[in-house]
Design a protein around this motif. Sequence first.
Motif, mmCIF file in Angstrom:
data_model
loop_
_atom_site.group_PDB
_atom_site.id
_atom_site.type_symbol
_atom_site.label_atom_id
_atom_site.label_comp_id
_atom_site.label_asym_id
_atom_site.label_seq_id
_atom_site.Cartn_x
_atom_site.Cartn_y
_atom_site.Cartn_z
ATOM 1 N N ARG A 341 35.815 39.497 53.759
ATOM 2 C CA ARG A 341 36.097 38.138 53.471
ATOM 3 C C ARG A 341 36.664 37.912 54.913
ATOM 4 O O ARG A 341 37.725 38.300 55.609
ATOM 5 N N GLU A 342 35.841 36.859 55.658
ATOM 6 C CA GLU A 342 36.225 36.278 56.915
ATOM 7 C C GLU A 342 36.783 37.436 57.977
ATOM 8 O O GLU A 342 37.599 37.435 58.651
ATOM 9 N N GLY A 343 35.674 38.468 57.858
ATOM 10 C CA GLY A 343 35.826 39.713 58.679
ATOM 11 C C GLY A 343 37.056 40.705 58.351
ATOM 12 O O GLY A 343 37.242 41.828 59.033
ATOM 13 N N VAL A 344 37.623 40.478 57.214
ATOM 14 C CA VAL A 344 38.622 41.237 56.668
ATOM 15 C C VAL A 344 37.985 42.238 55.662
ATOM 16 O O VAL A 344 37.569 41.806 54.735
ATOM 17 N N PRO A 345 38.028 43.612 55.828
ATOM 18 C CA PRO A 345 37.378 44.403 54.839
ATOM 19 C C PRO A 345 38.358 44.626 53.428
ATOM 20 O O PRO A 345 39.535 44.628 53.745
ATOM 21 N N ALA A 346 37.860 44.666 52.448
ATOM 22 C CA ALA A 346 38.788 44.741 51.425
ATOM 23 C C ALA A 346 39.210 46.088 50.944
ATOM 24 O O ALA A 346 38.517 46.806 50.079
ATOM 25 N N ARG A 347 40.013 46.371 51.865
ATOM 26 C CA ARG A 347 40.563 47.835 51.848
ATOM 27 C C ARG A 347 42.194 47.832 51.963
ATOM 28 O O ARG A 347 42.745 46.876 52.776
ATOM 29 N N PHE A 348 42.842 48.799 51.383
ATOM 30 C CA PHE A 348 44.149 48.904 51.410
ATOM 31 C C PHE A 348 44.756 50.327 51.267
ATOM 32 O O PHE A 348 43.867 51.089 50.353
ATOM 33 N N THR A 349 45.665 50.559 51.352
ATOM 34 C CA THR A 349 46.462 51.963 51.072
ATOM 35 C C THR A 349 47.296 51.847 50.020
ATOM 36 O O THR A 349 48.269 50.980 49.601
ATOM 37 N N LEU A 350 47.132 52.826 48.981
ATOM 38 C CA LEU A 350 48.084 52.963 47.758
ATOM 39 C C LEU A 350 48.598 54.279 47.761
ATOM 40 O O LEU A 350 48.156 55.223 47.826
ATOM 41 N N MET A 351 50.166 53.950 47.945
ATOM 42 C CA MET A 351 50.942 55.033 47.889
ATOM 43 C C MET A 351 51.419 55.703 46.502
ATOM 44 O O MET A 351 51.601 54.981 45.708
ATOM 45 N N TYR A 352 51.746 56.821 46.528
ATOM 46 C CA TYR A 352 52.408 57.563 45.187
ATOM 47 C C TYR A 352 53.035 58.776 45.680
ATOM 48 O O TYR A 352 52.916 59.348 46.676
ATOM 49 N N PRO A 353 54.118 59.114 44.786
ATOM 50 C CA PRO A 353 55.203 60.169 45.028
ATOM 51 C C PRO A 353 54.516 61.507 45.047
ATOM 52 O O PRO A 353 53.858 61.659 44.028
ATOM 53 N N LEU A 354 54.515 62.233 46.013
ATOM 54 C CA LEU A 354 53.963 63.661 46.070
ATOM 55 C C LEU A 354 54.957 64.473 44.537
ATOM 56 O O LEU A 354 56.059 64.295 44.570
ATOM 57 N N GLY A 355 54.151 65.238 44.166
ATOM 58 C CA GLY A 355 54.623 66.053 42.897
ATOM 59 C C GLY A 355 54.493 65.182 41.505
ATOM 60 O O GLY A 355 54.526 65.935 40.788
ATOM 61 N N ASP A 356 54.337 64.146 41.605
ATOM 62 C CA ASP A 356 54.223 63.219 40.579
ATOM 63 C C ASP A 356 52.637 63.367 39.900
ATOM 64 O O ASP A 356 51.889 62.361 40.455
ATOM 65 N N ALA A 357 52.369 64.079 39.273
ATOM 66 C CA ALA A 357 51.071 64.483 38.723
ATOM 67 C C ALA A 357 50.452 63.250 38.057
ATOM 68 O O ALA A 357 49.213 62.913 38.284
ATOM 69 N N GLN A 393 54.504 46.707 52.370
ATOM 70 C CA GLN A 393 53.457 46.796 53.400
ATOM 71 C C GLN A 393 52.336 47.484 52.741
ATOM 72 O O GLN A 393 51.115 46.605 53.028
ATOM 73 N N ASP A 394 52.430 48.524 52.193
ATOM 74 C CA ASP A 394 51.255 49.104 51.477
ATOM 75 C C ASP A 394 51.388 49.008 50.077
ATOM 76 O O ASP A 394 52.772 49.119 49.420
ATOM 77 N N ALA A 395 50.438 49.277 49.048
ATOM 78 C CA ALA A 395 50.507 49.494 47.888
ATOM 79 C C ALA A 395 51.459 50.325 47.255
ATOM 80 O O ALA A 395 51.162 51.522 48.037
ATOM 81 N N LEU A 396 51.963 50.238 46.027
ATOM 82 C CA LEU A 396 52.672 51.425 45.533
ATOM 83 C C LEU A 396 52.374 51.826 44.154
ATOM 84 O O LEU A 396 52.253 50.699 43.431
ATOM 85 N N LEU A 397 52.031 53.010 43.707
ATOM 86 C CA LEU A 397 52.085 53.069 42.229
ATOM 87 C C LEU A 397 53.604 53.277 41.689
ATOM 88 O O LEU A 397 54.174 54.227 41.923
ATOM 89 N N ALA A 398 53.902 52.254 41.043
ATOM 90 C CA ALA A 398 55.390 52.078 40.851
ATOM 91 C C ALA A 398 55.697 52.210 39.507
ATOM 92 O O ALA A 398 54.796 52.207 38.641
ATOM 93 N N GLY A 399 57.038 52.385 39.048
ATOM 94 C CA GLY A 399 57.352 52.521 37.923
ATOM 95 C C GLY A 399 58.791 51.786 37.559
ATOM 96 O O GLY A 399 59.591 51.805 38.324
ATOM 97 N N GLU A 400 58.654 51.140 36.514
ATOM 98 C CA GLU A 400 59.864 50.413 36.175
ATOM 99 C C GLU A 400 60.059 50.048 34.787
ATOM 100 O O GLU A 400 59.071 50.202 34.003
ATOM 101 N N GLY A 401 61.099 49.387 33.940
ATOM 102 C CA GLY A 401 60.985 49.062 32.922
ATOM 103 C C GLY A 401 62.259 49.357 31.981
ATOM 104 O O GLY A 401 62.878 50.016 32.255
ATOM 105 N N SER A 402 62.479 48.409 30.922
ATOM 106 C CA SER A 402 63.656 48.596 30.119
ATOM 107 C C SER A 402 63.295 48.090 28.661
ATOM 108 O O SER A 402 62.510 47.073 28.516
ATOM 109 N N PRO A 403 63.750 48.804 27.697
ATOM 110 C CA PRO A 403 63.521 48.185 26.239
ATOM 111 C C PRO A 403 64.766 47.611 25.625
ATOM 112 O O PRO A 403 64.625 47.254 24.419
ATOM 113 N N PHE A 404 65.636 47.119 26.712
ATOM 114 C CA PHE A 404 66.840 46.474 26.147
ATOM 115 C C PHE A 404 66.844 45.069 25.927
ATOM 116 O O PHE A 404 67.220 44.515 25.209
#
Length: 499
Positions: A341-357, A393-404
């Motif tokens: 789009r307008e010269g910008v490729p639909a591309r980004f980096t997704l980070m995740y923590p090492l060791g978290d299978a 800055q970069d996308a992240l495979l995040a985790g959060e949440g509460s049942p309370f």
Amino acid sequence: MRSPLLLVVLLAVAGCTETATPNPDGGSNGTSIVLADRDEPVTLNPLLGYGAQGVSKIYDGLVEHRQDGSLRPQLAADLPEPAADGLSWTVRLRGDVKFTDGSAFGAEDVVATYTAALRSPVKDRFGTLKAVEQVDPSTVRFALNQQHAAFPHLLVLGVLPSEQANPDGQPVGTGPYRVTDWKKGDRLLLTANDGYFDGAPKIKKVTIVFVTDDNQRAGRMQDGEFDGTVLPPKIAEPFSGRSNLLVRYHRSADYRAVALPAAHPVTGNAAIRLALNYATNRQGMIDSLLDGRGTVAYTPVPDALAEEFDPTAKFRFDKAEATRRLDEGGWVPGADGIRVREGVPARFTLMYPLGDALRADLAAAFAADAKAVGVDVQLAGLSWEAIRPRVGQDALLAGEGSPFDPDLMLYDLRGQGGPAADAALENGRKLIDPAQRAVAYKLFQQAFVAAPSMVVLVFPEHAYVMRDSWNGYQPVVDPNSYGALAWGPWWNLDKWEPK
């Protein structure tokens, strides 16, 4: 009155040292237990973020969450009482509590802890707290700058003594266990507080070994080094049926999501965000990566919050709709199949923590779904030290949440989902009537699916492997904080006893 607590100490994570040895007191004489956890705490200080969701084992809060998610008094004698205008909460305190250093617990400790919290790294959590004052030796009052229906849930914060003879020494709390040694990068040793006001624990020694890699923890559990650990469901399942071992699965309010930074030219684009939500095969992730152990997620609100959960706020898995959204948004296919789009490729980096299978697998599955509609997701498995400076800055495979309470996990999302979502979150915080609050949070979910700020994937079940050597296990719906030092099977470890 003792002087206010002014000094908090950051306990940093250091390098790895020893390895664990099998528990010498396991089985029917199990007055000690060895547990393995994935994540080592950066700190053991509540004012720096430790034990934010309660059950920290070292500290007590004024209240605690119970198995059903409700509150009950802990260091408080009764549940907090709101003023008629909702702008203050009064708490009466127990009179039979001592810290593990032998000093008596009183109102001055509560005042010192919460006063320090207002200028500590956890201050944003207490944004509605204006001041705390001692009414008398056994009563404190919290003054708020606005109504905040969920405020009592914040009072799980561990209370510290108002002064400590050696602030650089081991943490001092009122909890069922005390810290006897912390070999950072390796293990934490806890011993029972035999003077605990709610009864001395029957398990006298707790060793928590920190092993980041899921597969390494599983191997060492199989070798008999540990009495229990947390594992992804696919890795835990092979332990089922083994002698003297139990595999337990907990429902969770702990969502996994792809956080999409608003400032990024691709992840901040509304068409990209909607398209990725339609392109993601959430049920496929649960079936293939979780062995069916989880619930599809479309918003951060879990079905465990039955009154506030809106089952109609969802995205269908529809690649054709994802493609249509991208076309409408001006993202056209390039020569290599990646949209531009307008010269910008639909591309980004997704980070995740090492060791978290599990996060690694979810990231890979998400990237495959995105590629199928012309969005190129570059995966980056990194340490948390490398991830933190790049959040936003970069996308992240995040985790959060509460049942309370929904406010505990949603209010920080203000500014990410548009005016309608923000208004719903503000109303959910200020309204007192539960029915009105439920309406506000359902309106938030509808606003979220109209303009999502992330791709919420799944609420995974948490899987645990443990020796069948103790009585006392009670299942719970886990929040984001779980494992050996928080929620999970060992949330009530101080009430366990050998078989």
